[in-house]
Write a protein that holds these residues in place. Sequence first.
Motif, PDB file in Angstrom:
ATOM      1  N   SER A  11      -8.889  22.670 -36.379  1.00 44.51           N
ATOM      2  CA  SER A  11      -9.949  21.647 -36.373  1.00 44.51           C
ATOM      3  C   SER A  11      -9.406  20.401 -37.066  1.00 44.51           C
ATOM      4  O   SER A  11      -8.202  20.185 -37.084  1.00 44.51           O
ATOM      5  CB  SER A  11     -11.200  22.184 -37.058  1.00 44.51           C
ATOM      6  OG  SER A  11     -10.914  22.513 -38.402  1.00 44.51           O
ATOM      7  N   SER A  12     -10.253  19.609 -37.645  1.00 45.44           N
ATOM      8  CA  SER A  12      -9.757  18.380 -38.275  1.00 45.44           C
ATOM      9  C   SER A  12      -8.729  18.722 -39.368  1.00 45.44           C
ATOM     10  O   SER A  12      -8.853  19.749 -40.049  1.00 45.44           O
ATOM     11  CB  SER A  12     -10.915  17.601 -38.893  1.00 45.44           C
ATOM     12  OG  SER A  12     -11.375  18.232 -40.070  1.00 45.44           O
ATOM     13  N   LYS A  33      -8.338  17.380 -42.098  1.00 44.48           N
ATOM     14  CA  LYS A  33      -9.006  17.339 -43.398  1.00 44.48           C
ATOM     15  C   LYS A  33      -9.607  18.710 -43.743  1.00 44.48           C
ATOM     16  O   LYS A  33      -9.482  19.196 -44.869  1.00 44.48           O
ATOM     17  CB  LYS A  33     -10.096  16.259 -43.382  1.00 44.48           C
ATOM     18  CG  LYS A  33     -10.777  16.044 -44.710  1.00 44.48           C
ATOM     19  CD  LYS A  33     -11.807  14.929 -44.607  1.00 44.48           C
ATOM     20  CE  LYS A  33     -12.530  14.711 -45.935  1.00 44.48           C
ATOM     21  NZ  LYS A  33     -13.555  13.646 -45.830  1.00 44.48           N
ATOM     22  N   TYR A  34     -10.263  19.349 -42.750  1.00 44.45           N
ATOM     23  CA  TYR A  34     -10.875  20.657 -42.987  1.00 44.45           C
ATOM     24  C   TYR A  34      -9.785  21.722 -43.196  1.00 44.45           C
ATOM     25  O   TYR A  34      -9.908  22.590 -44.068  1.00 44.45           O
ATOM     26  CB  TYR A  34     -11.772  21.036 -41.810  1.00 44.45           C
ATOM     27  CG  TYR A  34     -12.590  22.290 -42.023  1.00 44.45           C
ATOM     28  CD1 TYR A  34     -13.475  22.400 -43.097  1.00 44.45           C
ATOM     29  CD2 TYR A  34     -12.493  23.372 -41.147  1.00 44.45           C
ATOM     30  CE1 TYR A  34     -14.235  23.547 -43.291  1.00 44.45           C
ATOM     31  CE2 TYR A  34     -13.245  24.522 -41.330  1.00 44.45           C
ATOM     32  CZ  TYR A  34     -14.110  24.608 -42.409  1.00 44.45           C
ATOM     33  OH  TYR A  34     -14.867  25.738 -42.601  1.00 44.45           O
ATOM     34  N   GLU A  76      -3.569  15.828 -35.529  1.00 44.75           N
ATOM     35  CA  GLU A  76      -4.900  16.145 -35.022  1.00 44.75           C
ATOM     36  C   GLU A  76      -4.759  16.635 -33.577  1.00 44.75           C
ATOM     37  O   GLU A  76      -3.806  16.288 -32.871  1.00 44.75           O
ATOM     38  CB  GLU A  76      -5.813  14.916 -35.061  1.00 44.75           C
ATOM     39  CG  GLU A  76      -6.048  14.346 -36.442  1.00 44.75           C
ATOM     40  CD  GLU A  76      -6.939  15.209 -37.321  1.00 44.75           C
ATOM     41  OE1 GLU A  76      -7.450  16.237 -36.834  1.00 44.75           O
ATOM     42  OE2 GLU A  76      -7.098  14.864 -38.504  1.00 44.75           O
ATOM     43  N   LYS A  87      -6.268  15.744 -30.969  1.00 45.15           N
ATOM     44  CA  LYS A  87      -6.298  14.651 -29.998  1.00 45.15           C
ATOM     45  C   LYS A  87      -4.920  14.007 -29.818  1.00 45.15           C
ATOM     46  O   LYS A  87      -4.674  13.311 -28.836  1.00 45.15           O
ATOM     47  CB  LYS A  87      -7.329  13.597 -30.405  1.00 45.15           C
ATOM     48  CG  LYS A  87      -7.059  12.914 -31.736  1.00 45.15           C
ATOM     49  CD  LYS A  87      -8.160  11.915 -32.084  1.00 45.15           C
ATOM     50  CE  LYS A  87      -7.968  11.302 -33.455  1.00 45.15           C
ATOM     51  NZ  LYS A  87      -6.698  10.601 -33.637  1.00 45.15           N
TER      52      LYS A  87
END
Length: 814
Positions: A581-582, A584-585, A692, A694
């Motif tokens: 996921s992100s 950051k997470y 990421e 994306k």
Amino acid sequence: MKVLKFGGSSVKDADRIKLVIDILKNQKEKYTVVFSALGGVTDMLISMSESAAEGNSDYLKDFATFKERHIEVAKALLNKTIQKKVIKGLEGNFLELQNILEGIKLLLEATPRTMDYVLSFGERNSAYIIANALTQRGVEADYLDARKIIKTDKNFGSAAVKFKETNKSIKEHYDKNDNVQVVTGFIASHTGGLTTTLGRGGSDYTAAILGAALKTKCIEIWTDVDGILTADPRKVPEAFTIPIVTYEEAMEMSHFGAKVIYPPTIQPALKAKIPVYIKNTFNPSHDGSLISNKKDKNNKPVKGISSISNIALLSLQGTGMFGVPGTAGRLFSSLARESINIILITQGSSEHSISFAIQPKEVKKAVNVIEKEFEHEIRSGSVDKVKREEDLSVIAIIGEHMRETPGIAGRLFKSLGQNGINVIAIAQGSSELNISVVIKMNDEKKALNALHESFFLSETKSLHIFMVGVGLIGSTLLDQINKQRQILIDDRALDIKVVGIANSRTFLINENGIDLDKWKSDLKKGEQFSMDDFSKAMVNLNLRNSVFIDNTASSIIADKYEFILNNSISISTPNKIAASSSFKYYEKLKELAKRRGVSFKYETNVGAGLPVLNTLKDLINSGDKINKIEGVLSGSLSYIFNSFTAKDKFSAIVKKAQELGYTEPDPREDLNGGDIKRKITILARESGASLEMKDVKVDYLLPKSCRDAKTVEDFYSELEKKNDYFRDLITKSEEADQKLRMIARYEKGKTTIKLESVDSDHPFYGLKGTDNMIIFTTERYKELPLVVRGPGAGADVTAAGIFAEIIGISNSFS
């Protein structure tokens, strides 16, 4: 001679008293015996007195029960001739007690002096009945009211014994009486004749007083457990009997909550060097525990773990305390004047604060006393108002050999830290006989079990598993655990207990372990599943050494990882959503696991059972630099392209892969490269990239109509229409003697996924079945890259990968 003492649980009713009489009948040497009140009677007397003091007549119901209970016991034990005499004596006691209770009701007050007199009726009645029952069974026994021989001051509720006078009285009495003396425990009297008590649990003390005065061979305390245990068996099921305990160890353990012996009991025995045995009335053949000067030959550093539940911690602090003589003296003198008992004291070397533990019921009085004593300093701001913390417990590890063994404290704090238990205060005496810590009360059971396992059961470690997702992977993992469990216990001393399982409909929790032979039928009877409810139940159970396993592909489950890690529960998962996921997470979860001292494992995210992430981690940790990662990362796509030929329908091959469990429930997750995208993202991140999803460029394998189909069924309909398209791809590849491979690459910050045709000199050419292959080109492995190859899909290998992580996680627990 020896002294025996039987507690309330041993004389709860007539059947239990018969067991006691059998034990006494089998004694081969002279003895005297002390009895507590019938089990529960002391509490009943307190309740009656409190009710009467409130002006409430409800105490009369309890009084009727009190009378009936004693008469029933007398009738069950005694023949009619003796019964008549005993009941007459009991009736006199009942009338006396009833008059006292009526007086309490009229005065609306039960003073400590009155309460001591009320409580005396419990022991007086039980000892009187049992003395006559012994006589009936052929033992020459006399009832002895301890008030005649044990003399105390007038500190009602917990009177101090006047030993010189008491010892003289005891010797004189026993010199004149040869029969077995059946003595009332707990009670005594002031020199002037007023009834006093020796404190709750004082019957043990009575036995020790008699033993010391008579210089008996030993003192036996008979209770309802097999001696002194390593911990409270109600909180630690694995607790076991300690054969030998020194007087000092026993004093420490009794002070810190060990219920088998009343703390003051040890002093008279220690002074007279009389051994004390703790025995079980219901298992009389068991050796029990011996308390004496004798040292335990096994030299275990920690002898036992005790706890005191529900304490409060008060702290006096302020800059005005630093270097000021007499501060501690003023503090504790003010508390002593109000008879406030202090359980534990701790002070930092800075002298900035002093903390101490007391009973919660004394908090208000203690705060008022301290703030009055330091009124001037508080007003001037040099000392703060008293800080209070409640709902706490004290845990103590105890053992004489601790002083000779380095690392005990480190082991203590490591065990607590690994299980997310925060230590609020610490205390250790210079004797090193005891290390005490203050923790939150709701962590007490978990802490006791974690420490007990660490210090006593380090040969056998328990791991508690909570699992969401029991489909192909989950059910295979449960089967593997079930088959391997006894082998792991025998060979690795690792006991894996599955205590929670869930599917999308129901969940099941069993603290003692779910029966893995019938988990499917049991799960059907479970509670309705929601991840919120399951995760809360898991956290509230608060078990040591806990691991959560997520076998789903659900973002709802992955969203709970932060909550789970934050509650010091390790995670092992093939679910790729969290780690991909992100960024950051992803970073947050890794940091949280590190901070909480637990594991966040996701090796099976990339290569099922292959050691891909561990290999990458070892390269980086050893100082190597990753230049390029290439991979065939989808076992399902490997199977599809290894099975697909120009003679086959592509749609049929995909369908078969799904039926075999190689693809996700929606095969487009694999065919669109979504699964590979997550894997290469995770690999790039593990190699140090802040990537990421994306950022990953994907050349789609599926035509747009297949990608956009609304349902899986619609997808297969569209895929049927595109069979010729895929036949053309495979035909061209076969004619060039090449193989189709879906290849993911990460190099120089760029990440791509696309279908390529590779020739026979390429490492990916020779892949078979569901094989995955990852190629690491590094500074060390330039000319000949490092290759990891093996099955990359299938329930067996994925479950085995998770199983390996579980065992790995177990190694991190002390």
